[in-house]
Design an enzyme around this catalytic site. Structure first.
Site, short mmCIF file in Angstrom:
data_model
loop_
_atom_site.label_atom_id
_atom_site.label_comp_id
_atom_site.label_asym_id
_atom_site.label_seq_id
_atom_site.Cartn_x
_atom_site.Cartn_y
_atom_site.Cartn_z
N LYS A 42 0.84 -1.21 0.00
CA LYS A 42 0.00 0.00 0.00
C LYS A 42 0.87 1.26 0.00
O LYS A 42 2.07 1.19 0.32
CB LYS A 42 -0.92 -0.01 1.23
CG LYS A 42 -0.18 0.03 2.56
CD LYS A 42 -1.14 -0.21 3.71
CE LYS A 42 -0.43 -0.17 5.05
NZ LYS A 42 -1.30 -0.61 6.14
N ARG A 140 -10.35 0.61 14.88
CA ARG A 140 -10.29 1.28 13.59
C ARG A 140 -11.36 0.63 12.71
O ARG A 140 -12.54 0.69 13.04
CB ARG A 140 -8.87 1.14 13.04
CG ARG A 140 -8.50 2.06 11.92
CD ARG A 140 -7.02 2.00 11.57
NE ARG A 140 -6.61 0.76 10.91
CZ ARG A 140 -5.40 0.53 10.43
NH1 ARG A 140 -4.46 1.45 10.54
NH2 ARG A 140 -5.11 -0.61 9.86
N HIS A 180 -6.52 -6.84 13.04
CA HIS A 180 -5.27 -6.07 12.95
C HIS A 180 -4.84 -5.65 14.35
O HIS A 180 -5.68 -5.22 15.15
CB HIS A 180 -5.51 -4.84 12.06
CG HIS A 180 -4.25 -4.11 11.67
ND1 HIS A 180 -3.21 -4.73 11.01
CD2 HIS A 180 -3.87 -2.82 11.86
CE1 HIS A 180 -2.25 -3.83 10.80
NE2 HIS A 180 -2.61 -2.68 11.30
N ARG A 236 0.66 -10.69 6.94
CA ARG A 236 0.50 -9.47 6.12
C ARG A 236 1.57 -8.43 6.43
O ARG A 236 1.27 -7.30 6.82
CB ARG A 236 -0.87 -8.82 6.38
CG ARG A 236 -2.09 -9.68 6.22
CD ARG A 236 -3.35 -8.81 6.34
NE ARG A 236 -3.36 -7.97 7.51
CZ ARG A 236 -3.90 -8.31 8.69
NH1 ARG A 236 -4.47 -9.48 8.86
NH2 ARG A 236 -3.84 -7.46 9.70
N TYR A 281 14.88 31.91 4.10
CA TYR A 281 13.71 32.70 4.55
C TYR A 281 13.77 32.96 6.06
O TYR A 281 14.08 32.07 6.85
CB TYR A 281 12.43 31.93 4.27
CG TYR A 281 12.06 31.84 2.81
CD1 TYR A 281 11.84 32.99 2.04
CD2 TYR A 281 11.90 30.60 2.20
CE1 TYR A 281 11.47 32.90 0.70
CE2 TYR A 281 11.53 30.50 0.86
CZ TYR A 281 11.31 31.66 0.13
OH TYR A 281 10.95 31.55 -1.18
N CYS A 328 13.31 25.16 2.23
CA CYS A 328 12.34 25.79 1.34
C CYS A 328 11.58 24.72 0.57
O CYS A 328 11.82 23.53 0.74
CB CYS A 328 13.07 26.72 0.35
SG CYS A 328 14.23 27.85 1.13
N MET A 329 10.69 25.13 -0.31
CA MET A 329 9.89 24.17 -1.06
C MET A 329 10.78 23.26 -1.90
O MET A 329 10.54 22.05 -1.97
CB MET A 329 8.88 24.91 -1.95
CG MET A 329 7.89 23.99 -2.63
SD MET A 329 6.72 24.88 -3.65
CE MET A 329 5.71 25.69 -2.44
N ASP A 330 11.81 23.85 -2.52
CA ASP A 330 12.63 23.08 -3.46
C ASP A 330 14.12 23.14 -3.16
O ASP A 330 14.91 22.63 -3.93
CB ASP A 330 12.43 23.62 -4.89
CG ASP A 330 10.98 23.90 -5.19
OD1 ASP A 330 10.20 22.94 -5.25
OD2 ASP A 330 10.61 25.09 -5.32
C1 LIG Z 1 -0.66 -1.57 6.89
C2 LIG Z 1 -1.28 -2.86 7.23
C3 LIG Z 1 -0.49 -4.01 7.35
C4 LIG Z 1 1.02 -3.97 7.31
O1 LIG Z 1 1.48 -3.38 8.49
P1 LIG Z 1 3.06 -3.21 8.78
O2 LIG Z 1 3.13 -2.65 10.15
O3 LIG Z 1 3.54 -2.25 7.74
O4 LIG Z 1 3.66 -4.55 8.62
C5 LIG Z 1 -1.14 -5.21 7.57
N1 LIG Z 1 -2.49 -5.27 7.68
C6 LIG Z 1 -3.27 -4.18 7.59
C7 LIG Z 1 -4.75 -4.32 7.74
C8 LIG Z 1 -2.70 -2.94 7.37
O5 LIG Z 1 -3.48 -1.85 7.29
#
Ligand SMILES: *Cc1c(COP(=O)(O)O)cnc(C)c1O
Length: 391
Positions: A42, A140, A180, A236, A281, A328-330
């Site tokens: 992700k 969550r 999770h 995961r 700045y 700065c920005m850049d």
């Molecule tokens: C982001 C996420 C993960 C991975 O988590 P890490 O801490 O990056 O290993 C696994 N499961 C869910 C639902 C997540 O949102």
């Protein structure tokens, strides 16, 4: 493209695919043989590039992919990935066709919304694949399963009925069930173990009612590293694929991770200045003695956060040089008075290693009061990603 190849970018991120490959093999090494491995790519692979991260992970032990958004899954499909892809986050039921057309598996957590997914899929004469997400203490996303304080049960009994009703919907096939962790990365695993206990009691109760899943899963990186009992049917991991530990408190001996991202820039200009010279700045930095100031073509619009102004350092010729004045920005300025050999076009390391000296993501995270995850995942899209040879 390898970093040795010719390029002239003012700022770029080097992604070491061999390191990502190594980190994935480390995951494989510590999970049971039959446990599935979903590589979480992700947020553009936490800034490393989702497509390259996904390809590397699949070549090194991962068998499926996880993303936060449906659009991230669509991009992976368009790039040709054919493995199962689970959307971990919210998708509107109005996007049911998009999910079906790209064979994406959707996380479901609300019975009513699941009903809409089901209806929409049925109207198209199809069945949407889903994983049921259960909230066991993350607070969550997820079907709320945490009992209220004082209730002497392992999970909310209403959640059982809600899960069963969701499973009965004929336009959705629930192939998985997951939860999770909120604190798997803490030294104290009490909360994480409590979540696992709640989750397993819940799935066992569903099983007794005749509802089973192909995949029950819970472990993020911290779970993979520190809670072997949470590996279940599938893991995961996200952040560890990129070589970062989820926290300082997890067991750094359990796996050997190699950070995959370096962020680099070049010296655009060098000025020899006397005392009293104003930098950037607001003139928040004024030189106190004769020195040299280097101007660099990197700024907060690349993801080098302005809050690092006059606080962070970069590596020039293997030596730390302090950032002076406002970012700065850049553009950003360094005091390089102590590095006599510095020249225009010299490579400067913002994040990563140079000649044995290191600026880890954790150092920048500490300065900003944040975590390593945020450092790598907020490098902006305008910064080109340069990949080393595939692993
Ligand atoms: C982001 C996420 C993960 C991975 O988590 P890490 O801490 O990056 O290993 C696994 N499961 C869910 C639902 C997540 O949102």
């Amino acid at each position: 493209m390898s970093p040795g190849n010719e390029h002239h970018y003012p700022v770029w991120a080097e992604i070491d695919l061999k390191a990502i490959g190594h980190n994935c093999r480390e995951v494989k090494r510590i999970i049971p043989e039959k446990t599935r491995f979903m590589a979480v790519v992700k947020a553009d692979g936490c800034g490393h590039g989702a497509l390259m991260a996904a390809g590397t992970a699949l070549n090194n032990g991962a068998d499926r992919l996880g993303v936060a958004r449906a659009a991230e899954g669509v991009a992976l499909r368009q790039a040709g990935f054919q493995v199962p892809i689970l959307v971990l986050g919210y998708t509107s039921p109005a996007e049911t066709r998009l999910l079906l057309d790209h064979d994406l598996t959707q996380t479901v957590f609300d019975p009513e919304q699941a009903g809409e997914f089901s209806q929409n899929a049925q109207a198209l004469g199809r069945i949407l694949k889903g994983h049921l997400k259960v909230d066991t203490g993350m607070g969550r996303l997820g079907l709320p399963a945490v009992p209220e304080a004082g209730e002497d049960v392992l999970f909310k009994p209403e959640a059982l009925e809600q899960a069963l009703n969701t499973a009965r919907l004929s336009g959705i096939h629930l192939e998985g069930c997951y939860t999770h962790f909120a604190q798997a990365d803490s030294a104290d695993k009490t909360h994480a173990r409590g979540q696992l206990k709640c989750f397993q009691a819940f799935t066992r109760a569903l099983e007794e009612k005749g509802l089973t899943f192909e995949f029950c899963h819970a472990a993020n990186s911290a779970g993979v590293i520190d809670l072997p009992e949470s590996h279940l049917d599938m893991v995961r991991p996200g952040i560890m694929l990129y070589g970062l530990y989820p926290s300082r408190e997890v067991d750094h001996q359990a796996v050997s991770l190699k950070p995959a991202m370096s962020l680099k820039t070049r010296v655009a200009q060098i000025k020899e200045v006397g005392p009293g010279f104003h930098v950037s700045y607001g003139s928040t930095f004024v030189t106190g003695k004769r020195t040299k100031i280097a101007t660099l073509p990197v700024g907060y619009a690349d993801g080098y956060r302005r809050n690092l102004s006059s606080r962070s350092a970069m590596l020039v010729r293997g030596v730390r040089a302090p950032v002076v004045g406002r970012i700065c920005m850049d553009q950003t300025m360094l005091d390089v008075g102590h590095i006599p050999e510095v020249e225009i076009d010299d490579e400067v390391v913002i994040l990563g290693a140079q000649e044995g000296e290191l600026i880890p993501a954790e150092e920048l995270a500490d300065l900003l009061g944040t975590i390593n995850y945020e450092i790598v995942s907020t490098i902006m899209a305008r910064v080109p990603r340069i990949y080393t040879d595939p692993a």
